[in-house]
Design a protein around this motif. Structure first.
Motif, PDB file in Angstrom:
ATOM      1  N   ALA A  29       0.838  -1.205   0.000  1.00  0.00           N
ATOM      2  CA  ALA A  29       0.000   0.000   0.000  1.00  0.00           C
ATOM      3  C   ALA A  29       0.871   1.253   0.000  1.00  0.00           C
ATOM      4  O   ALA A  29       0.609   2.223  -0.737  1.00  0.00           O
ATOM      5  N   TYR A  30       1.936   1.234   0.804  1.00  0.00           N
ATOM      6  CA  TYR A  30       2.852   2.378   0.835  1.00  0.00           C
ATOM      7  C   TYR A  30       3.629   2.508  -0.470  1.00  0.00           C
ATOM      8  O   TYR A  30       3.809   3.621  -0.981  1.00  0.00           O
ATOM      9  N   LEU A  31       4.088   1.396  -1.021  1.00  0.00           N
ATOM     10  CA  LEU A  31       4.825   1.449  -2.290  1.00  0.00           C
ATOM     11  C   LEU A  31       3.943   2.014  -3.404  1.00  0.00           C
ATOM     12  O   LEU A  31       4.407   2.798  -4.247  1.00  0.00           O
ATOM     13  N   GLY A  32       2.657   1.661  -3.383  1.00  0.00           N
ATOM     14  CA  GLY A  32       1.705   2.205  -4.353  1.00  0.00           C
ATOM     15  C   GLY A  32       1.517   3.703  -4.175  1.00  0.00           C
ATOM     16  O   GLY A  32       1.453   4.462  -5.148  1.00  0.00           O
ATOM     17  N   VAL A  47      13.771   4.364  -4.083  1.00  0.00           N
ATOM     18  CA  VAL A  47      12.777   3.478  -3.462  1.00  0.00           C
ATOM     19  C   VAL A  47      13.308   2.048  -3.582  1.00  0.00           C
ATOM     20  O   VAL A  47      13.911   1.685  -4.591  1.00  0.00           O
ATOM     21  N   THR A  48      13.100   1.251  -2.536  1.00  0.00           N
ATOM     22  CA  THR A  48      13.660  -0.110  -2.499  1.00  0.00           C
ATOM     23  C   THR A  48      12.529  -1.144  -2.393  1.00  0.00           C
ATOM     24  O   THR A  48      12.385  -1.806  -1.350  1.00  0.00           O
ATOM     25  N   PRO A  49      11.715  -1.314  -3.445  1.00  0.00           N
ATOM     26  CA  PRO A  49      10.544  -2.198  -3.341  1.00  0.00           C
ATOM     27  C   PRO A  49      10.879  -3.652  -3.066  1.00  0.00           C
ATOM     28  O   PRO A  49      10.219  -4.286  -2.235  1.00  0.00           O
ATOM     29  N   GLU A  50      11.904  -4.200  -3.731  1.00  0.00           N
ATOM     30  CA  GLU A  50      12.247  -5.618  -3.518  1.00  0.00           C
ATOM     31  C   GLU A  50      12.682  -5.857  -2.076  1.00  0.00           C
ATOM     32  O   GLU A  50      12.245  -6.809  -1.428  1.00  0.00           O
ATOM     33  N   LYS A  51      13.549  -4.969  -1.577  1.00  0.00           N
ATOM     34  CA  LYS A  51      14.029  -5.090  -0.195  1.00  0.00           C
ATOM     35  C   LYS A  51      12.868  -4.939   0.783  1.00  0.00           C
ATOM     36  O   LYS A  51      12.786  -5.668   1.785  1.00  0.00           O
ATOM     37  N   ALA A  52      11.957  -4.008   0.493  1.00  0.00           N
ATOM     38  CA  ALA A  52      10.811  -3.767   1.377  1.00  0.00           C
ATOM     39  C   ALA A  52       9.924  -5.009   1.472  1.00  0.00           C
ATOM     40  O   ALA A  52       9.533  -5.416   2.582  1.00  0.00           O
ATOM     41  N   ILE A  53       9.604  -5.608   0.340  1.00  0.00           N
ATOM     42  CA  ILE A  53       8.742  -6.803   0.341  1.00  0.00           C
ATOM     43  C   ILE A  53       9.430  -7.957   1.065  1.00  0.00           C
ATOM     44  O   ILE A  53       8.805  -8.677   1.857  1.00  0.00           O
TER      45      ILE A  53
END
Length: 493
Positions: A29-32, A47-53
């Protein structure tokens, strides 16, 4: 259910524990939200989407097994001053071009230990030098707040402007920030968020890019006082790698929220009624005094006579330390390198190309005040003034004052590219007039939203406390927060 990104840390943590949603869902939700808003606001530089997930998946496993940490599964933004292993860490400067450290700052390591999720790195003034987030190599951050009926872009304050804007726009649950002369409290005041600069030594400075080592201190920016308390408990620690960090147990700051302020003595310094302060800032201060008095606190007038010397002394001490700290950026070992005909030429060209104008200005000021003919006249005298400022606060606290209430900023947010500010650096430096004394004395200070001005923009109040007595600031700050109510910007992005 409400939009997941509008939940406070305390609310999200409770819902995660109940299984209402997962950390992966919250993180997505935050990444979106970042993907949709960041092109307009420019709060994140990476932004670090892979690391975040990946971190969210680990958090969900720990929550399911009953081993959740205090921040388990909570997505955070990290100011670009904190070293994050393998992730862009450039202090928003061109001179650190492409730098990705092989180590983690102590503050961020503490957050990951407690289960937090990293969404990315946040924009800031270059090397934390600025009060508007306009000196960043990556461009200005836009304040999520706008004046009623206007589409003019406003500054979010600085240097932690990306942190404050991201929290205000619901692009992270909370953010790390740093404060050298007001860089947590001033942007918090201009964005309707809560920011606390803890006592010098409360959080480790190891792995945080240095600006002025005797003044720098990490702290959180959050949506409310409770979230700031939750964040600070995780960020604070003693650290053998930082000899300025203090070995005092970290209290449960959250336990202070809601405690009565009856009997607390709150000092009101007459020296903070400065020329040029907006009338509405003065009114917000008057309101804050009334709210604390109504809650049972005793209000007393105090004197901090050396306050008027704080800003000039700060702008000698901080640049002097900066000129020393930034000498290491020379193009030899890492970051930007501009070739030259010899090593001296390479140094000069690299630093000229790598540092922005404000950083160059402060390096030159700092080098000047430390030079042989001027050291005694400027730097030594500024350090003596610093001692007197610290003594003023000690005298007030020794007289029984528990905390001091002041405005956080002299006005609400101003426009990006404001010509008056751009043409006169001193006018920009005046934005820190209420905050620099706290750094000079090494004290804790918190900024709490106190209302809106006639333009519909947030104003903050500052509470200053005794060394390592952040709990009193959370207690009194919560009273102001409850009385003032909550404020959110109208979505335009």
């Amino acid at each position: 259910m409400t939009d997941l990104t509008s939940l406070t840390i305390a609310q999200a943590r409770a819902e995660l524990d109940k299984g209402s949603f997962t950390s992966v869902e919250l993180t997505k939700a935050y990444l979106g939200a970042i993907e949709a808003a960041n092109p307009a606001i420019n709060a994140y530089v990476t932004v670090t989407p892979e690391k975040a997930i990946e971190m969210a998946e680990v958090a969900d496993t720990r929550i399911a097994s009953g081993a959740a940490g205090p921040l388990e599964g909570i997505p955070l933004g990290i100011k670009d001053l904190f070293a994050t292993k393998g992730v862009h860490t450039q202090a928003c400067s061109h001179i650190l071009d492409g730098f990705k450290p092989e180590y983690e700052s102590t503050v961020t390591a503490n957050l990951w230990r407690d289960g937090a999720v990293m969404l990315g790195k946040l924009n800031m003034d270059e090397f934390a030098m600025g009060s508007s987030n306009e000196t960043s190599y990556y461009g200005a951050v836009k304040n999520p707040w706008r004046q009623d009926g206007s589409d003019m872009d406003l500054v979010p304050g600085g240097s932690s402007g990306g942190s404050a804007a991201a929290v205000a726009a619901n692009l992270c649950a909370a953010a790390t920030a740093t404060d050298t002369g007001g860089s947590i409290r001033q942007p918090a005041g201009l964005t309707g968020t809560v920011g606390i600069k803890p006592t010098y030594g409360r959080c480790s400075r190891w792995g945080t890019v240095a600006f002025a080592s005797s003044l720098d201190q990490a702290g959180p920016i959050a949506r409310d006082v409770r979230d700031a308390a939750i964040m600070l408990r995780s960020m604070a620690s003693v650290d053998e790698k930082d000899t300025t960090s203090v070995d005092i147990a970290v209290p449960d700051y959250e336990a202070a929220i809601g405690q009565s302020v009856k009997g607390l003595k709150i000092g009101i310094p007459k020296e903070y009624r400065v020329e040029g302060m907006a009338e509405e800032v003065d009114q917000a201060w008057t309101n804050g005094i009334a709210w604390l008095r109504d809650a049972g606190a005793e209000i007393v007038d105090i004197e901090l006579p050396h306050t008027r010397y704080a800003l000039p002394a700060y702008y000698i001490v901080a640049p002097a330390e900066a000129s020393s700290n930034l000498a290491r950026y020379d193009g030899v070992r890492y970051g930007l390198r501009v070739p030259g005909k010899d090593i001296v030429d390479m140094y000069e060209k690299t630093r000229a190309a790598g540092f922005g104008r404000e950083v160059q200005r402060r390096i030159m000021i700092g080098t000047y005040v430390l030079s042989a003919g001027y050291y005694d006249a400027y730097y030594l005298r500024a350090q003596k003034v610093r001692t007197l400022i610290k003594r003023d606060f000690e005298n007030a606290f020794n007289a029984g004052v528990d905390a001091i209430l002041t405005p956080a900023t002299p006005s609400s947010a101003f426009g990006i590219g404001d010509q008056e500010m751009a043409s006169d650096p001193v006018k920009m430096y005046m934005q820190d007039i209420f905050t620099v004394t706290v750094n000079m004395a090494g004290l804790p200070g918190i900024s709490v939203p106190a209302g809106l001005d006639h333009k519909g923009l947030p104003l903050g109040l500052q509470l200053i406390g005794k060394p390592f007595d952040e709990e009193t600031l959370f207690r009194a700050g919560h009273v102001i927060e409850q009385a003032a109510g909550s404020f959110t910007p109208k979505r335009w992005w």
